[in-house]
Design a protein around this motif. Structure first.
Motif, PDB file in Angstrom:
ATOM      1  N   LYS A   9     -23.658 -74.422 -26.284  1.00 63.05           N
ATOM      2  CA  LYS A   9     -23.383 -75.379 -24.893  1.00 63.05           C
ATOM      3  C   LYS A   9     -24.245 -76.206 -25.189  1.00 63.05           C
ATOM      4  N   ARG A  10     -25.690 -75.816 -25.427  1.00 60.53           N
ATOM      5  CA  ARG A  10     -26.799 -76.880 -24.541  1.00 60.53           C
ATOM      6  C   ARG A  10     -26.926 -77.712 -26.423  1.00 60.53           C
ATOM      7  N   PHE A  12     -31.223 -78.131 -27.148  1.00 59.43           N
ATOM      8  CA  PHE A  12     -32.521 -77.956 -26.783  1.00 59.43           C
ATOM      9  C   PHE A  12     -33.464 -78.850 -27.292  1.00 59.43           C
ATOM     10  N   ALA A  13     -33.068 -79.876 -27.827  1.00 59.70           N
ATOM     11  CA  ALA A  13     -34.162 -81.226 -27.837  1.00 59.70           C
ATOM     12  C   ALA A  13     -33.810 -82.042 -26.815  1.00 59.70           C
ATOM     13  N   ARG A  14     -32.520 -81.968 -25.841  1.00 55.19           N
ATOM     14  CA  ARG A  14     -32.830 -82.123 -24.638  1.00 55.19           C
ATOM     15  C   ARG A  14     -32.994 -82.372 -23.705  1.00 55.19           C
ATOM     16  N   THR A  15     -32.341 -80.797 -23.291  1.00 56.40           N
ATOM     17  CA  THR A  15     -32.298 -79.771 -22.266  1.00 56.40           C
ATOM     18  C   THR A  15     -33.632 -79.586 -21.748  1.00 56.40           C
ATOM     19  N   PRO A  16     -34.495 -79.592 -20.932  1.00 57.70           N
ATOM     20  CA  PRO A  16     -35.296 -78.352 -20.544  1.00 57.70           C
ATOM     21  C   PRO A  16     -35.460 -76.890 -20.935  1.00 57.70           C
ATOM     22  N   GLU A  17     -34.094 -76.853 -20.382  1.00 62.68           N
ATOM     23  CA  GLU A  17     -33.490 -75.176 -20.323  1.00 62.68           C
ATOM     24  C   GLU A  17     -34.285 -74.583 -21.274  1.00 62.68           C
ATOM     25  N   PRO A  18     -34.692 -73.208 -21.468  1.00 60.51           N
ATOM     26  CA  PRO A  18     -35.049 -72.540 -22.017  1.00 60.51           C
ATOM     27  C   PRO A  18     -34.356 -72.157 -23.530  1.00 60.51           C
ATOM     28  N   LYS A  19     -34.150 -72.323 -24.816  1.00 59.12           N
ATOM     29  CA  LYS A  19     -33.204 -71.311 -25.875  1.00 59.12           C
ATOM     30  C   LYS A  19     -33.130 -70.153 -25.437  1.00 59.12           C
ATOM     31  N   GLY A  20     -33.769 -69.624 -25.809  1.00 61.38           N
ATOM     32  CA  GLY A  20     -34.192 -68.141 -25.214  1.00 61.38           C
ATOM     33  C   GLY A  20     -33.437 -66.736 -26.507  1.00 61.38           C
ATOM     34  N   LYS A  21     -34.063 -65.793 -26.379  1.00 58.27           N
ATOM     35  CA  LYS A  21     -33.490 -64.615 -26.984  1.00 58.27           C
ATOM     36  C   LYS A  21     -33.385 -63.751 -26.542  1.00 58.27           C
ATOM     37  N   LEU A  22     -33.177 -62.688 -26.859  1.00 63.00           N
ATOM     38  CA  LEU A  22     -32.197 -61.409 -26.610  1.00 63.00           C
ATOM     39  C   LEU A  22     -33.987 -60.504 -26.341  1.00 63.00           C
ATOM     40  N   THR A  23     -33.886 -59.787 -25.129  1.00 62.75           N
ATOM     41  CA  THR A  23     -35.383 -59.737 -24.819  1.00 62.75           C
ATOM     42  C   THR A  23     -35.197 -58.170 -24.392  1.00 62.75           C
ATOM     43  N   LYS A  24     -36.417 -57.412 -24.739  1.00 73.28           N
ATOM     44  CA  LYS A  24     -36.227 -56.405 -24.325  1.00 73.28           C
ATOM     45  C   LYS A  24     -37.326 -55.922 -23.407  1.00 73.28           C
ATOM     46  N   LYS A  25     -36.820 -56.309 -21.784  1.00 67.77           N
ATOM     47  CA  LYS A  25     -38.053 -55.725 -21.011  1.00 67.77           C
ATOM     48  C   LYS A  25     -38.588 -54.613 -20.195  1.00 67.77           C
ATOM     49  N   GLU A  26     -39.401 -54.288 -19.698  1.00 66.80           N
ATOM     50  CA  GLU A  26     -40.009 -53.030 -19.078  1.00 66.80           C
ATOM     51  C   GLU A  26     -39.468 -53.937 -17.746  1.00 66.80           C
ATOM     52  N   ALA A  38     -24.987 -79.518  -9.879  1.00 62.55           N
ATOM     53  CA  ALA A  38     -24.318 -80.233 -10.657  1.00 62.55           C
ATOM     54  C   ALA A  38     -23.214 -81.458 -10.146  1.00 62.55           C
ATOM     55  N   ARG A  39     -22.439 -81.896 -11.004  1.00 67.32           N
ATOM     56  CA  ARG A  39     -21.425 -82.520 -10.649  1.00 67.32           C
ATOM     57  C   ARG A  39     -20.418 -81.715  -9.552  1.00 67.32           C
ATOM     58  N   LYS A  40     -20.937 -80.562  -9.546  1.00 63.84           N
ATOM     59  CA  LYS A  40     -20.029 -80.042  -7.960  1.00 63.84           C
ATOM     60  C   LYS A  40     -21.696 -78.976  -8.139  1.00 63.84           C
ATOM     61  N   LEU A  41     -21.948 -79.241  -6.747  1.00 66.28           N
ATOM     62  CA  LEU A  41     -23.321 -77.968  -6.232  1.00 66.28           C
ATOM     63  C   LEU A  41     -21.754 -76.876  -6.071  1.00 66.28           C
ATOM     64  N   ASP A  92     -24.990 -85.931 -18.962  1.00 63.16           N
ATOM     65  CA  ASP A  92     -24.440 -86.249 -20.314  1.00 63.16           C
ATOM     66  C   ASP A  92     -24.603 -84.799 -21.089  1.00 63.16           C
ATOM     67  N   GLU A  93     -25.638 -83.414 -20.905  1.00 64.06           N
ATOM     68  CA  GLU A  93     -25.957 -82.014 -20.959  1.00 64.06           C
ATOM     69  C   GLU A  93     -25.626 -81.491 -19.948  1.00 64.06           C
ATOM     70  N   TYR A  94     -25.218 -80.606 -21.314  1.00 62.69           N
ATOM     71  CA  TYR A  94     -24.190 -79.409 -20.595  1.00 62.69           C
ATOM     72  C   TYR A  94     -25.070 -78.610 -18.677  1.00 62.69           C
ATOM     73  N   GLY A  95     -24.184 -78.362 -17.793  1.00 63.29           N
ATOM     74  CA  GLY A  95     -24.024 -78.222 -17.028  1.00 63.29           C
ATOM     75  C   GLY A  95     -25.466 -79.708 -15.954  1.00 63.29           C
ATOM     76  N   ALA A  96     -25.756 -80.021 -16.404  1.00 57.87           N
ATOM     77  CA  ALA A  96     -26.517 -81.727 -15.758  1.00 57.87           C
ATOM     78  C   ALA A  96     -26.732 -82.126 -15.281  1.00 57.87           C
ATOM     79  N   GLY A  97     -27.583 -82.172 -13.919  1.00 62.04           N
ATOM     80  CA  GLY A  97     -28.204 -82.039 -12.540  1.00 62.04           C
ATOM     81  C   GLY A  97     -28.890 -81.175 -11.906  1.00 62.04           C
ATOM     82  N   THR A  98     -29.726 -80.547 -10.705  1.00 55.85           N
ATOM     83  CA  THR A  98     -30.724 -79.659 -10.544  1.00 55.85           C
ATOM     84  C   THR A  98     -30.458 -78.586 -10.314  1.00 55.85           C
ATOM     85  N   VAL A  99     -31.411 -77.756 -10.964  1.00 53.74           N
ATOM     86  CA  VAL A  99     -31.747 -76.756 -10.461  1.00 53.74           C
ATOM     87  C   VAL A  99     -33.088 -76.275 -10.103  1.00 53.74           C
TER      88      VAL A  99
END
Ligand code: MN
Length: 199
Positions: A9-10, A12-26, A38-41, A92-99
């Motif tokens: 959906k994203r 990553f050259a344009r959105t500052p969101e992390p591309k991410g990977k599956l992570t094992k976390k303790e 976004a368009r709607k809060l 124009d990016e998916y979920g455009a708006g402020t987080v």
């Protein structure tokens, strides 16, 4: 678990969101609530399980009042790195708006066996996945703004994507509108402040 939908959906050259990977976390399981203008809060409610964030979009936001049943629409899994994301997603990016990271903390899934006695199950993603399959997920939140016992219950609409988030009656239940606390728990900034001055 897969992040394919999220990544597809994203751009990553344009959105500052992390591309991410599956992570094992303790350590204990983390939850995060992101306020997303976004368009709607709406508020994105995310629970860590098996290396991803299981995610629901809540148009009216979470509530500490047991009388409120808040619609929560299940959306695609997000990467764990997303838990600290706050910034502006460009137009124009998916979920455009402020987080902003509106709330964050640890959570404990609660297993309800047949005898009705509730057991707190720490660090068990499987309980979460079982609950999602079953359509009922009980958990205890220990965050900055949200605290106490909650349940997510699937209701039979929208291909099973519609759930309700409801606060259980316990000592953390409150009638006050918790959404009035509108600052990020990470930066202390409001949506409007991040919007004016992106990171
Ligand atoms: Mn969102």
């Amino acid at each position: 678990m897969s992040l394919k939908k999220y990544q597809k959906k994203r751009d990553f050259a344009r959105t500052p969101e992390p591309k991410g990977k599956l992570t094992k976390k303790e350590g204990p399981l983390i939850y995060v609530v992101q306020k997303h203008q976004a368009r709607k809060l709406h508020y994105d409610f995310r629970l860590e399980a098996e290396g991803v964030l299981k995610s629901w979009a809540i148009p009216k936001g979470p509530s500490l009042n047991p009388k409120d049943k808040r619609l929560a629409v299940m959306v695609e899994d997000h990467p764990l790195e997303y838990m600290d994301f706050e910034d502006v997603i460009p137009e124009d990016e998916y979920g455009a708006g402020t987080v902003i990271v509106w709330d964050k903390g640890v959570y404990f899934p609660i297993k309800t066996p047949k005898n009705g006695l509730k057991t707190e199950v720490r660090e068990s993603s499987q309980v979460v996945l079982d609950g999602i399959k079953k359509g009922e997920l009980n958990f205890f939140l220990n965050g900055v703004k949200l605290k106490g016992n909650f349940v997510l219950i699937r209701i039979g609409k929208n291909d099973g994507k519609n759930w309700l988030l409801i606060k259980h009656r316990d000592k953390d239940a409150k009638e006050e509108d918790i959404l009035k606390k509108d600052k990020s728990v990470i930066s202390g900034k409001t949506i409007e402040q991040i919007e004016k001055q992106p990171l």
